[in-house]
Design an enzyme around this catalytic site. Structure first.
Site, mmCIF file in Angstrom:
data_model
loop_
_atom_site.group_PDB
_atom_site.id
_atom_site.type_symbol
_atom_site.label_atom_id
_atom_site.label_comp_id
_atom_site.label_asym_id
_atom_site.label_seq_id
_atom_site.Cartn_x
_atom_site.Cartn_y
_atom_site.Cartn_z
ATOM 1 N N PHE A 131 2.937 -24.256 -1.146
ATOM 2 C CA PHE A 131 2.126 -23.080 -0.838
ATOM 3 C C PHE A 131 1.627 -23.234 0.588
ATOM 4 C CE2 PHE A 131 -1.712 -20.618 -0.324
ATOM 5 C CZ PHE A 131 -1.301 -19.379 -0.792
ATOM 6 N N ASP A 216 0.959 -29.810 6.571
ATOM 7 C CA ASP A 216 0.027 -28.735 6.253
ATOM 8 C C ASP A 216 -1.177 -29.348 5.544
ATOM 9 O OD1 ASP A 216 -1.437 -26.668 5.142
ATOM 10 O OD2 ASP A 216 0.314 -25.501 4.533
ATOM 11 N N LYS A 245 -9.087 -23.413 6.718
ATOM 12 C CA LYS A 245 -10.109 -23.429 5.675
ATOM 13 C C LYS A 245 -11.398 -24.121 6.126
ATOM 14 C CE LYS A 245 -7.038 -22.649 1.755
ATOM 15 N NZ LYS A 245 -7.349 -21.214 1.650
#
Length: 387
Positions: A131, A216, A245
């Protein structure tokens, strides 16, 4: 849910009106322990005083100039974030998906201009179950049918291999491979931990074949797993960190890629940009986030409290599997119950968490959580599983 919004989310039936630290309060005044922390966007909890102070101070000065002009917060943010990652330079954006897209562009241009891959032939290897965001390019190499159904045609140039399988990775590398793009720990898939030594093996294969390792760390980075980056668990340094984030402290969206000059200098004026990326407000908050991490306090908290969480979850009945790294856990519910049903029951018991992929629940409390709150989380989950 309002009739005026797209139905692209199916939220729990709770409406939050206020929050502080590890707790949120709904419109009826009921308090809940936040065990999701905005998918790690709220690593430092809600309304951390240092982050609010940085934001308030900057709001009274300047919030946006665009990168058409210089501003006095940019260099400080760039220098401190690069130093935190042990790299030369950063390229700031806004969302995690934008940062992933930036990393893809960097890898491809590096492949053509540095490695010498023939024009338009570059490939990037990704992992099954990944993801990395929801842009059309990114969902094109997702294995989640809900994310990709009816959004094609998709961008070519990606090869997917099983997560954690070094033999499959090596077999997939060829002369067109410019990068591997992996989550050190797969978050949306359910906090899926790789086999021991996998990150070290990925680093070695990339070195052997002149391939960039792009990590990531949007969910796994910035203290969540007990180190600044999840790659630190094997003392592995990727060529490119992808961050987001928690970099915005739960205040503003901030993302970035961080790399050395041999990669970053493939970008030239006009080749990439963002109206809001690297704006003064984002840089002020991002700098405060980096300052919080520079002390090591939050990484240490995640390690210590993560052990408490892991020990507590291991003692619970009603779970088929438990995966924990720092203050990040994926649990698989037994007995045919869905993760969504359990999360609804947890909500009624005063704890907010989020399901993923059927029977799996992710737990990611803010790093400001206390021992008592971790014990409350485990006890509440135990009661719900036993009910």
């Amino acid at each position: 849910m309002t009739d005026h919004a797209a139905h692209n989310y199916s939220p729990l039936p709770v409406t939050i009106a206020d929050a502080r630290g590890a707790w949120v309060t709904d419109v009826e005044g009921r308090r809940y322990l936040d065990a999701l922390a905005g998918y790690s966007a709220l690593n430092f909890g809600h309304r951390h005083p240092d982050l609010l102070a940085a934001a308030h101070a900057q709001l009274d000065r300047v919030t946006l100039t665009s990168r058409a002009f210089r501003h006095d917060r940019f260099d400080v943010f760039a220098e401190r974030l690069a130093a935190l990652a042990g790299k030369d330079a950063i390229l700031p954006m806004n969302t995690g998906a934008e940062a992933v897209e930036t990393a893809i562009k960097a890898a491809r241009r590096w492949g053509y201009r540095v490695k010498g891959v023939p024009a338009d032939q570059a490939t990037i290897i990704v992992a099954d179950g990944n993801f990395h965001g929801r842009t059309t390019t990114i969902v094109g190499f997702s294995s989640d049918e809900d994310a990709r159904a009816d959004f094609g045609p998709f961008t070519p140039g990606f090869v997917s291999v099983p997560h954690g399988d070094l033999d499959a990775l090596e077999a997939a590398i060829d002369d067109t491979t410019v990068a591997v793009l992996f989550e050190p720990i797969q978050g949306e898939a359910g906090v899926v931990l790789p086999p021991d030594g996998w990150l070290t093996g990925v680093r070695q294969l990339c070195d052997d074949h002149d391939v960039l390792f792009v990590a990531d760390e949007i969910q796994s980075g910035l203290g969540r797993t007990g180190h600044t980056f999840a790659c630190d668990h094997e003392a592995v340094e990727p060529d490119v960190y992808v961050l987001g984030k928690a970099l915005g402290g739960g205040v503003v969206p901030v993302s970035a890629i961080v790399a050395n000059r041999d990669v970053m200098d493939v970008f030239t004026p006009g080749s990439h940009g963002s109206t809001f990326g690297g704006n003064p407000l984002a840089c002020a908050v991002g700098t405060a986030v980096v300052d919080l991490l520079s002390t090591g306090e939050f990484q240490a908290r995640a390690r210590a409290l993560g052990k408490l969480l892991a020990d507590g979850l291991a003692d619970l009945d009603g779970l088929d599997a438990v995966r924990v790294r720092g203050l990040w856990a994926g649990i698989d519910v037994a007995g045919g119950r869905t993760g969504k049903d359990v999360c609804v029951e947890l909500m009624h018991a005063g704890v907010l968490a989020k399901d993923t992929h059927g029977s799996t629940i992710r737990l990611a409390p803010p790093l400001v959580v206390t021992e008592d709150e971790i014990e409350l989380l485990v006890a509440t989950l135990g009661d719900v599983l036993a009910g």
